[in-house]
Design a protein around this motif. Structure first.
Motif, PDB file in Angstrom:
ATOM      1  N   LEU A 108       1.160  -1.081  -0.369  1.00 39.53           N
ATOM      2  CA  LEU A 108      -0.327  -0.137   0.086  1.00 39.53           C
ATOM      3  C   LEU A 108       0.933   1.417  -0.244  1.00 39.53           C
ATOM      4  CD1 LEU A 108      -2.777   1.421   0.429  1.00 39.53           C
ATOM      5  CD2 LEU A 108      -2.926   0.978   2.376  1.00 39.53           C
ATOM      6  N   THR A 109       1.941   1.244   0.800  1.00 35.64           N
ATOM      7  CA  THR A 109       3.058   1.998   0.890  1.00 35.64           C
ATOM      8  C   THR A 109       3.716   2.608  -1.028  1.00 35.64           C
ATOM      9  OG1 THR A 109       3.482   2.338   2.591  1.00 35.64           O
ATOM     10  CG2 THR A 109       5.061   3.079   1.921  1.00 35.64           C
ATOM     11  N   ASP A 110       3.790   1.960  -0.934  1.00 34.39           N
ATOM     12  CA  ASP A 110       4.281   2.089  -2.693  1.00 34.39           C
ATOM     13  C   ASP A 110       3.139   2.174  -3.407  1.00 34.39           C
ATOM     14  OD1 ASP A 110       6.704   0.860  -1.940  1.00 34.39           O
ATOM     15  OD2 ASP A 110       6.006  -1.188  -2.629  1.00 34.39           O
ATOM     16  N   GLU A 111       2.177   1.687  -3.976  1.00 28.63           N
ATOM     17  CA  GLU A 111       0.441   2.209  -4.728  1.00 28.63           C
ATOM     18  C   GLU A 111       0.435   3.881  -4.182  1.00 28.63           C
ATOM     19  OE1 GLU A 111      -2.800   1.445  -6.789  1.00 28.63           O
ATOM     20  OE2 GLU A 111      -0.662   0.350  -6.479  1.00 28.63           O
ATOM     21  N   ILE A 112       0.691   3.851  -3.165  1.00 28.29           N
ATOM     22  CA  ILE A 112      -0.431   5.875  -2.809  1.00 28.29           C
ATOM     23  C   ILE A 112       1.055   6.635  -2.250  1.00 28.29           C
ATOM     24  CG2 ILE A 112      -2.832   4.208  -1.651  1.00 28.29           C
ATOM     25  CD1 ILE A 112      -0.470   6.087   0.078  1.00 28.29           C
ATOM     26  N   THR A 113       2.478   6.292  -2.301  1.00 26.86           N
ATOM     27  CA  THR A 113       2.827   7.522  -1.508  1.00 26.86           C
ATOM     28  C   THR A 113       3.305   8.105  -2.762  1.00 26.86           C
ATOM     29  OG1 THR A 113       3.597   5.940  -0.065  1.00 26.86           O
ATOM     30  CG2 THR A 113       5.608   7.735  -0.733  1.00 26.86           C
ATOM     31  N   ASP A 168     -16.037  11.504  -7.629  1.00 25.24           N
ATOM     32  CA  ASP A 168     -16.530  12.717  -7.098  1.00 25.24           C
ATOM     33  C   ASP A 168     -15.779  13.857  -7.426  1.00 25.24           C
ATOM     34  OD1 ASP A 168     -15.015  12.659  -5.297  1.00 25.24           O
ATOM     35  OD2 ASP A 168     -16.426  13.186  -3.921  1.00 25.24           O
ATOM     36  N   ASP A 169     -14.759  13.832  -7.570  1.00 21.53           N
ATOM     37  CA  ASP A 169     -13.595  14.690  -8.489  1.00 21.53           C
ATOM     38  C   ASP A 169     -12.726  15.534  -6.898  1.00 21.53           C
ATOM     39  OD1 ASP A 169     -13.807  14.763 -10.886  1.00 21.53           O
ATOM     40  OD2 ASP A 169     -15.336  16.076 -11.210  1.00 21.53           O
ATOM     41  N   GLY A 170     -13.586  14.822  -6.122  1.00 19.72           N
ATOM     42  CA  GLY A 170     -12.739  14.983  -4.945  1.00 19.72           C
ATOM     43  C   GLY A 170     -11.371  14.267  -4.848  1.00 19.72           C
ATOM     44  N   ARG A 171     -10.318  14.867  -4.422  1.00 25.77           N
ATOM     45  CA  ARG A 171      -9.046  14.643  -4.142  1.00 25.77           C
ATOM     46  C   ARG A 171      -7.905  14.234  -3.020  1.00 25.77           C
ATOM     47  NH1 ARG A 171      -7.230  15.374 -10.390  1.00 25.77           N
ATOM     48  NH2 ARG A 171      -8.866  16.366 -11.068  1.00 25.77           N
ATOM     49  N   SER A 172      -7.327  12.864  -2.886  1.00 25.18           N
ATOM     50  CA  SER A 172      -6.923  12.389  -1.398  1.00 25.18           C
ATOM     51  C   SER A 172      -4.957  12.709  -2.568  1.00 25.18           C
ATOM     52  CB  SER A 172      -7.013  11.445  -1.621  1.00 25.18           C
ATOM     53  OG  SER A 172      -7.860  10.885  -0.434  1.00 25.18           O
ATOM     54  N   LYS A 173      -4.070  12.954  -1.718  1.00 19.95           N
ATOM     55  CA  LYS A 173      -2.526  13.696  -2.025  1.00 19.95           C
ATOM     56  C   LYS A 173      -1.414  12.782  -0.350  1.00 19.95           C
ATOM     57  CE  LYS A 173       0.638  15.929  -3.814  1.00 19.95           C
ATOM     58  NZ  LYS A 173       1.553  18.218  -3.894  1.00 19.95           N
ATOM     59  N   PHE A 174      -1.841  12.410  -1.299  1.00 20.56           N
ATOM     60  CA  PHE A 174       0.197  11.205  -0.191  1.00 20.56           C
ATOM     61  C   PHE A 174       1.249  11.567  -0.257  1.00 20.56           C
ATOM     62  CE2 PHE A 174      -4.756   8.851  -0.403  1.00 20.56           C
ATOM     63  CZ  PHE A 174      -4.355   8.516   0.839  1.00 20.56           C
ATOM     64  N   SER A 175       1.891  12.127   0.750  1.00 16.01           N
ATOM     65  CA  SER A 175       3.105  13.261   0.155  1.00 16.01           C
ATOM     66  C   SER A 175       4.345  12.378   0.978  1.00 16.01           C
ATOM     67  CB  SER A 175       3.420  14.454   0.425  1.00 16.01           C
ATOM     68  OG  SER A 175       2.758  15.533  -0.014  1.00 16.01           O
ATOM     69  N   ALA A 176       5.243  12.032   0.084  1.00 22.82           N
ATOM     70  CA  ALA A 176       6.673  11.385   0.389  1.00 22.82           C
ATOM     71  C   ALA A 176       6.653  11.948   2.252  1.00 22.82           C
ATOM     72  CB  ALA A 176       7.785  11.071   0.217  1.00 22.82           C
ATOM     73  N   GLY A 177       7.003  11.064   3.180  1.00 23.63           N
ATOM     74  CA  GLY A 177       7.152  12.113   4.529  1.00 23.63           C
ATOM     75  C   GLY A 177       5.953  11.949   5.462  1.00 23.63           C
ATOM     76  N   GLY A 178       5.025  11.651   4.696  1.00 23.97           N
ATOM     77  CA  GLY A 178       3.579  11.221   5.544  1.00 23.97           C
ATOM     78  C   GLY A 178       2.788  12.509   5.537  1.00 23.97           C
ATOM     79  N   ALA A 179       2.757  13.138   4.669  1.00 20.93           N
ATOM     80  CA  ALA A 179       1.681  14.959   4.472  1.00 20.93           C
ATOM     81  C   ALA A 179       0.329  14.712   4.207  1.00 20.93           C
ATOM     82  CB  ALA A 179       2.321  15.710   4.008  1.00 20.93           C
ATOM     83  N   TYR A 180      -0.775  15.018   3.804  1.00 21.44           N
ATOM     84  CA  TYR A 180      -1.649  14.149   3.129  1.00 21.44           C
ATOM     85  C   TYR A 180      -2.531  15.398   3.245  1.00 21.44           C
ATOM     86  CZ  TYR A 180      -6.305  12.704   2.928  1.00 21.44           C
ATOM     87  OH  TYR A 180      -7.658  12.296   1.568  1.00 21.44           O
ATOM     88  N   SER A 181      -3.705  15.620   2.025  1.00 21.06           N
ATOM     89  CA  SER A 181      -4.499  16.736   1.975  1.00 21.06           C
ATOM     90  C   SER A 181      -5.091  16.086   0.923  1.00 21.06           C
ATOM     91  CB  SER A 181      -3.364  18.103   0.738  1.00 21.06           C
ATOM     92  OG  SER A 181      -3.375  17.076   0.133  1.00 21.06           O
ATOM     93  N   TYR A 182      -6.376  16.929   1.627  1.00 22.43           N
ATOM     94  CA  TYR A 182      -8.056  16.132   0.430  1.00 22.43           C
ATOM     95  C   TYR A 182      -8.273  17.093  -0.328  1.00 22.43           C
ATOM     96  CZ  TYR A 182     -12.305  14.156  -0.558  1.00 22.43           C
ATOM     97  OH  TYR A 182     -13.105  13.505  -1.499  1.00 22.43           O
ATOM     98  N   THR A 183      -8.193  17.223  -1.306  1.00 24.74           N
ATOM     99  CA  THR A 183      -9.324  18.550  -1.913  1.00 24.74           C
ATOM    100  C   THR A 183     -10.462  18.381  -2.055  1.00 24.74           C
ATOM    101  OG1 THR A 183      -7.404  19.963  -3.010  1.00 24.74           O
ATOM    102  CG2 THR A 183      -8.629  20.105  -3.271  1.00 24.74           C
ATOM    103  N   TYR A 184     -12.049  19.023  -2.207  1.00 20.90           N
ATOM    104  CA  TYR A 184     -13.152  18.706  -1.842  1.00 20.90           C
ATOM    105  C   TYR A 184     -13.208  18.851  -3.145  1.00 20.90           C
ATOM    106  CZ  TYR A 184     -13.668  17.470   3.180  1.00 20.90           C
ATOM    107  OH  TYR A 184     -13.397  17.250   4.553  1.00 20.90           O
ATOM    108  N   ALA A 185     -14.214  18.217  -4.019  1.00 23.76           N
ATOM    109  CA  ALA A 185     -14.799  18.319  -5.352  1.00 23.76           C
ATOM    110  C   ALA A 185     -15.679  20.192  -5.681  1.00 23.76           C
ATOM    111  CB  ALA A 185     -15.979  17.353  -6.044  1.00 23.76           C
TER     112      ALA A 185
END
Length: 102
Positions: free
Chosen positions: A16-21, A29-46
């Motif tokens: 899973l780490t390899d899949e998402i990092t 629905d055009d929402g976006r989850s961003k998984f950055s190296a180092g553990g930072a995360y953001s979710y942007t709503y559509a």
């Protein structure tokens, strides 16, 4: 406990780490989850859901579960599976959110 269906293939931690990092996962629905190296995360709503973003950190667990702690204090854990060839997010409430193919 997550409601797995026949054909769901859970990830292990490394898979899973390899899949998402380093990826931004786009949902139908055009929402976006961003998984950055180092553990930072953001979710942007559509835009249809008001736009805007939430920020936090993520941790990948041994059993294909990702736990996110948002800066606003909210937290959640979701299971990620491969279902019929498609990456799909399962929530603890029993919801399923397939990810659009790249």
């Amino acid at each position: 406990t997550f409601a797995l269906r026949e054909g769901d293939e859970p990830f292990d931690r490394q898979g899973l780490t390899d899949e998402i990092t380093g990826r931004t996962l786009v949902f139908y629905d055009d929402g976006r989850s961003k998984f950055s190296a180092g553990g930072a995360y953001s979710y942007t709503y559509a835009p249809v859901n008001g736009g805007g973003s939430q920020f936090g950190t993520f941790t990948v667990m041994d059993d294909g579960i990702i736990c996110i702690v948002y800066r606003n204090g909210f937290d959640r854990c979701d299971m990620y599976v491969r279902s019929n060839g498609r990456l799909t997010v399962l929530t603890e409430e029993g919801e399923r959110y397939p990810v659009r193919p790249d």
